[in-house]
Design a protein around this motif. Structure first.
Motif, PDB file in Angstrom:
ATOM      1  N   VAL A  55      -4.613  -2.364   1.556  1.00 24.76           N
ATOM      2  CA  VAL A  55      -4.808  -1.108   1.257  1.00 24.76           C
ATOM      3  C   VAL A  55      -6.316  -1.158   1.889  1.00 24.76           C
ATOM      4  CG1 VAL A  55      -5.662   0.622  -0.692  1.00 24.76           C
ATOM      5  CG2 VAL A  55      -3.596  -1.001  -0.720  1.00 24.76           C
ATOM      6  N   THR A 113      -9.654   1.219   2.973  1.00 27.21           N
ATOM      7  CA  THR A 113     -10.191   2.750   2.626  1.00 27.21           C
ATOM      8  C   THR A 113     -10.921   2.987   3.978  1.00 27.21           C
ATOM      9  OG1 THR A 113     -12.310   2.014   1.990  1.00 27.21           O
ATOM     10  CG2 THR A 113     -10.566   2.667   0.239  1.00 27.21           C
ATOM     11  N   ILE A 124      -1.572   0.302   3.995  1.00 31.83           N
ATOM     12  CA  ILE A 124      -1.934   1.602   3.324  1.00 31.83           C
ATOM     13  C   ILE A 124      -3.354   2.159   3.560  1.00 31.83           C
ATOM     14  CG2 ILE A 124      -1.821   3.116   1.179  1.00 31.83           C
ATOM     15  CD1 ILE A 124       0.105   1.237  -0.208  1.00 31.83           C
ATOM     16  N   ALA A 175      -6.266   4.736   2.835  1.00 26.47           N
ATOM     17  CA  ALA A 175      -6.539   5.509   2.166  1.00 26.47           C
ATOM     18  C   ALA A 175      -7.759   6.313   2.736  1.00 26.47           C
ATOM     19  CB  ALA A 175      -7.177   5.026   0.807  1.00 26.47           C
ATOM     20  N   CYS A 221      -7.493  10.094  -0.316  1.00 21.58           N
ATOM     21  CA  CYS A 221      -8.213   9.476  -1.537  1.00 21.58           C
ATOM     22  C   CYS A 221      -9.730  10.026  -1.053  1.00 21.58           C
ATOM     23  CB  CYS A 221      -8.201   8.091  -1.393  1.00 21.58           C
ATOM     24  SG  CYS A 221      -9.263   7.468  -2.603  1.00 21.58           S
ATOM     25  N   CYS A 265      -4.527   6.339  -7.004  1.00 17.68           N
ATOM     26  CA  CYS A 265      -3.981   5.159  -7.812  1.00 17.68           C
ATOM     27  C   CYS A 265      -2.861   5.561  -8.351  1.00 17.68           C
ATOM     28  CB  CYS A 265      -4.940   4.723  -8.862  1.00 17.68           C
ATOM     29  SG  CYS A 265      -6.802   4.156  -8.530  1.00 17.68           S
ATOM     30  N   LEU A 307      -0.383   5.413  -5.435  1.00 19.49           N
ATOM     31  CA  LEU A 307      -0.331   4.089  -4.828  1.00 19.49           C
ATOM     32  C   LEU A 307       0.741   3.100  -5.839  1.00 19.49           C
ATOM     33  CD1 LEU A 307      -1.177   1.812  -3.010  1.00 19.49           C
ATOM     34  CD2 LEU A 307      -3.077   1.463  -4.553  1.00 19.49           C
ATOM     35  N   GLN A 352       3.970   1.372  -4.077  1.00 11.96           N
ATOM     36  CA  GLN A 352       4.228  -0.150  -3.903  1.00 11.96           C
ATOM     37  C   GLN A 352       5.229  -0.730  -4.685  1.00 11.96           C
ATOM     38  OE1 GLN A 352       0.212  -0.594  -5.753  1.00 11.96           O
ATOM     39  NE2 GLN A 352       1.196  -2.697  -6.004  1.00 11.96           N
ATOM     40  N   ILE A 404      -0.420  -5.941  -4.263  1.00 10.16           N
ATOM     41  CA  ILE A 404      -1.391  -5.865  -3.147  1.00 10.16           C
ATOM     42  C   ILE A 404      -2.079  -7.093  -2.858  1.00 10.16           C
ATOM     43  CG2 ILE A 404      -3.664  -4.543  -2.512  1.00 10.16           C
ATOM     44  CD1 ILE A 404      -2.713  -2.419  -4.620  1.00 10.16           C
ATOM     45  N   LEU A 450      -7.266  -5.853  -0.395  1.00  9.82           N
ATOM     46  CA  LEU A 450      -8.037  -4.726  -0.634  1.00  9.82           C
ATOM     47  C   LEU A 450      -9.255  -4.479   0.167  1.00  9.82           C
ATOM     48  CD1 LEU A 450      -8.395  -1.925  -1.948  1.00  9.82           C
ATOM     49  CD2 LEU A 450      -9.442  -3.222  -3.719  1.00  9.82           C
ATOM     50  N   CYS A 482     -12.404  -2.353   1.212  1.00  9.93           N
ATOM     51  CA  CYS A 482     -13.273  -1.474   0.762  1.00  9.93           C
ATOM     52  C   CYS A 482     -14.111  -1.094   1.890  1.00  9.93           C
ATOM     53  CB  CYS A 482     -13.921  -1.702  -0.591  1.00  9.93           C
ATOM     54  SG  CYS A 482     -12.713  -1.822  -1.987  1.00  9.93           S
TER      55      CYS A 482
END
Length: 121
Positions: A29, A31, A54, A56, A82, A94, A97, A101, A106, A109, A111
């Motif tokens: 994931v 962002t 994914i 975001a 998001c 969230c 997700l 999933q 995950i 992640l 960020c």
């Protein structure tokens, strides 16, 4: 493999991770991946065919355009909205997700999106 697992993971629609990727691909994931460092990170991850990413993002339409221009493998890339300035949007992300999933953990992640600083005055 436990017998119940096959029952849980039988849905391979576009709203869930394809079952064929479930065992041999890592879930990432990230962002803020519609530009800059995030965009380059997604390109590099997808080029390995080892990750299901994914993205975001705040602007889904922009991300779809970027994915088309950059030739992202959409079998391994899923876009989710998001908006980090909205707690409601983050909570909805969230929930979406979790549904997407299923039981796949995950693995990474990243960020990368800009932060929001609130004043409590």
């Amino acid at each position: 493999m436990p017998a119940y697992f096959a029952i849980i993971c039988t849905d391979t629609s576009q709203h869930h991770i394809p079952l064929s990727y479930y065992y041999n691909i890592e879930l990432v994931v990230i962002t803020g991946c519609s530009s800059g460092l995030g965009r380059e990170t997604v390109k590099n991850l997808l080029s390995t065919d080892k990750y299901h990413v994914i993205g975001a993002v705040r602007d889904v339409d922009k991300m779809e355009a970027v994915a088309e221009v950059d030739g992202f493998n959409m079998d391994n890339f899923h876009i989710m909205e998001c908006e980090l300035n909205s707690f409601e949007s983050v909570h909805q992300f969230c929930e979406d997700l979790k549904e997407y999933q299923m039981t796949k953990p995950i693995d990474r992640l990243i960020c990368n999106a800009g932060g929001t600083y609130l004043s409590f005055q």
